[in-house]
Each structure stands twice: as C-alpha cells, then as structure tokens.
Write a protein that holds these residues in place. Sequence first.
Motif, PDB file in Angstrom:
ATOM      1  N   VAL A  24       0.863  -1.215   0.021  1.00 15.35           N
ATOM      2  CA  VAL A  24       0.040   0.137   0.010  1.00 15.35           C
ATOM      3  C   VAL A  24       0.852   1.213  -0.113  1.00 15.35           C
ATOM      4  CG1 VAL A  24      -2.123  -1.116   1.038  1.00 15.35           C
ATOM      5  CG2 VAL A  24      -0.156  -0.192   2.413  1.00 15.35           C
ATOM      6  N   SER A  25       1.970   1.178  -0.527  1.00 15.64           N
ATOM      7  CA  SER A  25       2.858   2.265  -0.615  1.00 15.64           C
ATOM      8  C   SER A  25       2.198   3.374  -1.621  1.00 15.64           C
ATOM      9  CB  SER A  25       4.226   2.051  -1.247  1.00 15.64           C
ATOM     10  OG  SER A  25       4.181   1.635  -2.415  1.00 15.64           O
ATOM     11  N   LEU A  26       2.625   4.556  -1.752  1.00 12.52           N
ATOM     12  CA  LEU A  26       2.086   5.591  -2.592  1.00 12.52           C
ATOM     13  C   LEU A  26       2.452   5.355  -4.124  1.00 12.52           C
ATOM     14  CD1 LEU A  26       0.782   8.122  -3.167  1.00 12.52           C
ATOM     15  CD2 LEU A  26       2.863   9.308  -3.093  1.00 12.52           C
ATOM     16  N   GLY A  27       3.409   4.884  -4.265  1.00 12.53           N
ATOM     17  CA  GLY A  27       3.827   4.537  -5.516  1.00 12.53           C
ATOM     18  C   GLY A  27       3.203   3.234  -5.938  1.00 12.53           C
ATOM     19  N   ILE A  28       2.824   2.345  -5.502  1.00  9.83           N
ATOM     20  CA  ILE A  28       1.899   1.171  -5.717  1.00  9.83           C
ATOM     21  C   ILE A  28       0.548   1.568  -5.819  1.00  9.83           C
ATOM     22  CG2 ILE A  28       0.962  -1.104  -5.048  1.00  9.83           C
ATOM     23  CD1 ILE A  28       3.927  -1.228  -6.200  1.00  9.83           C
ATOM     24  N   GLU A  29       0.061   2.671  -4.890  1.00  8.84           N
ATOM     25  CA  GLU A  29      -1.246   3.008  -5.074  1.00  8.84           C
ATOM     26  C   GLU A  29      -1.423   3.526  -6.582  1.00  8.84           C
ATOM     27  OE1 GLU A  29      -3.950   2.118  -3.441  1.00  8.84           O
ATOM     28  OE2 GLU A  29      -3.093   1.518  -1.469  1.00  8.84           O
ATOM     29  N   LEU A  30      -0.600   4.538  -6.889  1.00 10.56           N
ATOM     30  CA  LEU A  30      -0.631   5.299  -8.019  1.00 10.56           C
ATOM     31  C   LEU A  30      -0.663   4.235  -9.365  1.00 10.56           C
ATOM     32  CD1 LEU A  30       1.818   8.087  -7.242  1.00 10.56           C
ATOM     33  CD2 LEU A  30      -0.694   8.486  -7.523  1.00 10.56           C
ATOM     34  N   LYS A  31       0.503   3.439  -9.492  1.00  8.11           N
ATOM     35  CA  LYS A  31       0.526   2.292 -10.388  1.00  8.11           C
ATOM     36  C   LYS A  31      -0.635   1.682 -10.486  1.00  8.11           C
ATOM     37  CE  LYS A  31       3.446  -1.200 -11.985  1.00  8.11           C
ATOM     38  NZ  LYS A  31       4.866  -2.018 -11.959  1.00  8.11           N
ATOM     39  N   ARG A  32      -1.328   1.111  -9.377  1.00  9.32           N
ATOM     40  CA  ARG A  32      -2.675   0.339  -9.272  1.00  9.32           C
ATOM     41  C   ARG A  32      -3.838   1.022 -10.058  1.00  9.32           C
ATOM     42  NH1 ARG A  32      -2.761  -0.820  -4.140  1.00  9.32           N
ATOM     43  NH2 ARG A  32      -1.647  -2.582  -4.282  1.00  9.32           N
ATOM     44  N   LYS A  33      -3.779   2.362  -9.852  1.00 10.77           N
ATOM     45  CA  LYS A  33      -4.698   3.200 -10.330  1.00 10.77           C
ATOM     46  C   LYS A  33      -4.567   3.497 -11.823  1.00 10.77           C
ATOM     47  CE  LYS A  33      -8.455   5.906 -10.038  1.00 10.77           C
ATOM     48  NZ  LYS A  33      -9.792   5.466  -9.625  1.00 10.77           N
ATOM     49  N   HIS A  34      -3.441   3.760 -12.269  1.00  7.66           N
ATOM     50  CA  HIS A  34      -3.177   4.119 -13.649  1.00  7.66           C
ATOM     51  C   HIS A  34      -3.411   2.914 -14.444  1.00  7.66           C
ATOM     52  CE1 HIS A  34       1.083   2.898 -14.391  1.00  7.66           C
ATOM     53  NE2 HIS A  34       0.671   2.868 -15.514  1.00  7.66           N
ATOM     54  N   LEU A  35      -2.883   1.700 -14.128  1.00  9.84           N
ATOM     55  CA  LEU A  35      -3.150   0.293 -14.635  1.00  9.84           C
ATOM     56  C   LEU A  35      -4.938  -0.032 -14.713  1.00  9.84           C
ATOM     57  CD1 LEU A  35      -0.622  -1.966 -13.161  1.00  9.84           C
ATOM     58  CD2 LEU A  35      -0.668  -0.999 -15.510  1.00  9.84           C
ATOM     59  N   ASP A  36      -5.316   0.377 -13.775  1.00 15.34           N
ATOM     60  CA  ASP A  36      -6.845   0.122 -13.706  1.00 15.34           C
ATOM     61  C   ASP A  36      -7.546   1.024 -14.747  1.00 15.34           C
ATOM     62  OD1 ASP A  36      -9.375  -0.970 -12.333  1.00 15.34           O
ATOM     63  OD2 ASP A  36      -9.555   1.035 -11.479  1.00 15.34           O
ATOM     64  N   LEU A  37      -7.157   2.065 -14.695  1.00 16.37           N
ATOM     65  CA  LEU A  37      -7.753   3.091 -15.719  1.00 16.37           C
ATOM     66  C   LEU A  37      -7.413   2.893 -17.223  1.00 16.37           C
ATOM     67  CD1 LEU A  37      -7.295   6.596 -13.713  1.00 16.37           C
ATOM     68  CD2 LEU A  37      -9.286   5.284 -14.385  1.00 16.37           C
ATOM     69  N   GLU A  38      -6.201   1.905 -17.402  1.00 20.52           N
ATOM     70  CA  GLU A  38      -5.581   1.472 -18.426  1.00 20.52           C
ATOM     71  C   GLU A  38      -5.099   2.764 -19.240  1.00 20.52           C
ATOM     72  OE1 GLU A  38      -8.523  -0.558 -20.787  1.00 20.52           O
ATOM     73  OE2 GLU A  38      -8.541  -2.236 -19.295  1.00 20.52           O
ATOM     74  N   TRP A  39      -4.449   3.664 -18.434  1.00 24.52           N
ATOM     75  CA  TRP A  39      -3.771   4.578 -18.947  1.00 24.52           C
ATOM     76  C   TRP A  39      -2.210   4.481 -19.062  1.00 24.52           C
ATOM     77  CZ3 TRP A  39      -5.332   9.736 -15.806  1.00 24.52           C
ATOM     78  CH2 TRP A  39      -6.563  10.048 -15.910  1.00 24.52           C
TER      79      TRP A  39
END
Length: 142
Positions: A24-39
Amino acid sequence: MPICNITITAIKPHRLPFPDSNDVSLGIELKRKHLDLEWPQDDTAKYFGVLKDSYQNWEWNQYLPHIKNRKKIVSFLGFNFWDDGTELLSNKVLLYRIEYGLTMSELAQKINVSVRTVERIENNEIHISEKMNKKVEEHINH
C-alpha cells in the motif's frame, strides 16, 4: 486461395501485472490506479502536469510528489493517502497544506511562525510550546 476465413480476437493483457494488494505504498497505489484506468504512464504524467520521469519516480517510491501535486493525487486515487485518520495536529497541518497546496514555508509565513515550527508540528516533535500549537491550530481550523 484460403480454405476458410477465421478471425481470432483476444483481450490484450496488461504488460505488467497488477501490484500485490498487500503493498500500500504511494507508488503502488498510483501504479494500481493508472493500470486500472488503462492509462499509459505518459498520459498519467500529463494528467498531473509533470514529466514522465517524475511520475515514474513517484511510482517507484523514489520521490514524494511536491505538496502542490498532492491534492490532485488525492482526487486521482479517490482517497487521501497522507491522512492517518487521527485528529493529531500533525495530521491536521499536513492535510491543510495538501488542501491548499502550501509548502511549509508558505504556511509558516501565512501564520507568522517559523518554518521549523511547522516542520516540528508535522513531525510530531514534543518540544513545541502550547502557544505555538494553539496558534497553528486556530489558523487551520478557521
């Protein structure tokens, strides 16, 4: 001449797997979100108004985003990563700075206290006068 006309389609998998849900690090949260959005990272970096290299450094947890970018990150993630859920003054001050995009120096100038006072409050240091605590708290609660 072909014998039959067959078209095969498949869903293209993500190049990279989703990060482990326990991280749940910030970097992983950002990565998870951008992958989820497929950006792609390029588009995500543009969303934040930063270079791709800067955004990658956030995802790799090499650098924390500047305070001026954090409110947009809160909006992007859908939650405030920096909120520790307490009513401690240290948490309130950081959330206030994120909300208004203020550096420690800018907040200190606004309240008329030293930058070191703001830093000490955010770091939850114990040697801060009650007068200073009260002065900062009164400002951020108005």
